[in-house]
Scaffold this active site. Structure first.
Site, PDB file in Angstrom:
ATOM      1  N   LYS A 174     -24.087 -15.646   3.002  1.00  0.00           N
ATOM      2  CA  LYS A 174     -24.823 -16.713   3.579  1.00  0.00           C
ATOM      3  C   LYS A 174     -26.012 -17.315   2.824  1.00  0.00           C
ATOM      4  O   LYS A 174     -26.218 -16.673   1.802  1.00  0.00           O
ATOM      5  CB  LYS A 174     -25.323 -16.492   5.058  1.00  0.00           C
ATOM      6  CG  LYS A 174     -24.185 -15.839   5.732  1.00  0.00           C
ATOM      7  CD  LYS A 174     -24.509 -15.622   7.359  1.00  0.00           C
ATOM      8  CE  LYS A 174     -24.270 -16.793   8.085  1.00  0.00           C
ATOM      9  NZ  LYS A 174     -24.518 -16.617   9.544  1.00  0.00           N
ATOM     10  N   GLU A 201     -21.006 -19.655   2.562  1.00  0.00           N
ATOM     11  CA  GLU A 201     -21.621 -20.523   3.510  1.00  0.00           C
ATOM     12  C   GLU A 201     -21.935 -21.789   2.617  1.00  0.00           C
ATOM     13  O   GLU A 201     -22.903 -21.434   1.742  1.00  0.00           O
ATOM     14  CB  GLU A 201     -22.526 -19.934   4.397  1.00  0.00           C
ATOM     15  CG  GLU A 201     -23.109 -20.978   5.383  1.00  0.00           C
ATOM     16  CD  GLU A 201     -24.306 -20.395   6.037  1.00  0.00           C
ATOM     17  OE1 GLU A 201     -24.014 -19.890   7.392  1.00  0.00           O
ATOM     18  OE2 GLU A 201     -25.419 -20.399   5.618  1.00  0.00           O
ATOM     19  N   ASP A 222     -21.420 -24.927   7.372  1.00  0.00           N
ATOM     20  CA  ASP A 222     -22.455 -24.828   8.669  1.00  0.00           C
ATOM     21  C   ASP A 222     -23.084 -26.158   8.790  1.00  0.00           C
ATOM     22  O   ASP A 222     -23.695 -26.701   8.014  1.00  0.00           O
ATOM     23  CB  ASP A 222     -23.289 -23.857   7.959  1.00  0.00           C
ATOM     24  CG  ASP A 222     -23.916 -23.332   9.216  1.00  0.00           C
ATOM     25  OD1 ASP A 222     -23.366 -23.054  10.405  1.00  0.00           O
ATOM     26  OD2 ASP A 222     -25.230 -23.250   9.060  1.00  0.00           O
TER      27      ASP A 222
END
Length: 285
Positions: A174, A201, A222
């Site tokens: 992430k 991500e 996202d």
């Protein structure tokens, strides 16, 4: 009929520990003082558990486990199965057994059944919204601490596919990982020591080629708009699977699924599902 190897996703020992802990939380050290003072020890009761709304059922066998813990000889007839739809007024199970035990186990059984059926019901709404698109609905790790296994079981009963159960189930790089590593290339390079698929991500379109060049084997887009997701699908061109996530609602999930993404993950199905309206009614046996 043989007993399932797992109940609501719990193995035999996990189930025993869970039921014991939940009953201990409710009964305390003194037991159900009201029931013990007002209900005769030998009284037998019949009961039905029925739904007061249209639901997808989840947690029936878990509910049964609470009643059996306090009355091993209780007679129980299941009239529905987990994953099955039930209409308002449908009886889910019939019970006959010791009155004290049944009353004492009632709240723990109903709480579990209501919570899991609520998750399954909401999940089914989301799954139905994207039917026919070819997109797969995923759950997330947004679960009540200690209840993840049974909540993700309920999501499966509602038609979702489980994403990571735990942090050791897969690599998901992430934005914080990328920032702390000094860039996506270094983060992915370090993650290659794992045997897991590497998911990265991205929240900007320009990050996609960087992630793919670094070795990402799956992308998590996202909080992208539907227009951005359509562009992301074009950029990726089928090279890796794409998952859409972030703020997905019932009124937006169909449009998201139709962008061409492979997966859409929804935290709300476990994090915000309302409990199903399920009740228990007694009569003398």
């Amino acid at each position: 009929m043989s007993k399932p190897e797992t109940v609501a996703g719990l193995g035999r020992q996990e189930l025993a520990s869970f039921v014991t802990a939940v009953l201990a939380e409710d009964l305390g050290t003194g037991g159900d003082v009201t029931t013990n003072l007002t209900i005769g020890d030998g009284l037998r009761l019949s009961a039905v558990i029925a739904t007061r709304q249209d639901i997808v059922v989840a947690g029936l066998e878990l509910g049964v486990a609470f009643f059996r813990q306090l009355d091993p000889g209780i007679k129980i007839e299941l009239l529905k199965s987990d994953g099955e739809r039930a209409a308002r007024g449908d009886v889910l199970m019939r019970l006959e057994g010791n009155g004290r035990a049944m009353l004492s186990a009632e709240r723990s059984a109903l709480n579990s059944l209501q919570h899991l059926s609520g998750i399954a019901t909401l999940t089914r709404e989301y799954a139905d919204k994207i039917a026919g698109t070819g997109c797969t609905l995923l759950d997330t790790r947004k679960t009540i601490p200690g209840l993840r296994v049974i909540e993700k079981y309920a999501a499966r009963m509602g038609g979702a596919t489980n994403h990571r159960m735990r942090l050791d189930d897969g690599v998901l790089i992430k934005d914080n990982h990328i920032a702390l590593c000094g860039g996506v290339e270094r983060a992915v390079g370090l993650a290659k020591a794992s045997e897991h698929e590497i998911q990265v991500e991205v929240d900007l379109l320009e990050q996609i080629e960087l992630a793919l060049a670094a070795g990402a084997e799956r992308l998590l887009c996202d909080n992208m708009s539907a227009a951005m997701l359509r562009e992301a699908v074009k950029i990726v061109g089928g090279r890796v699977p794409i998952e859409a996530s972030g703020g997905v609602r019932l009124d937006t999930i169909r449009e998201i699924a139709e962008t061409g993404v492979d997966f859409v993950s929804v935290g709300r199905i476990t994090q915000s599902a309302p409990a199903a309206d399920i009740g228990l009614d007694y009569s003398p046996a």
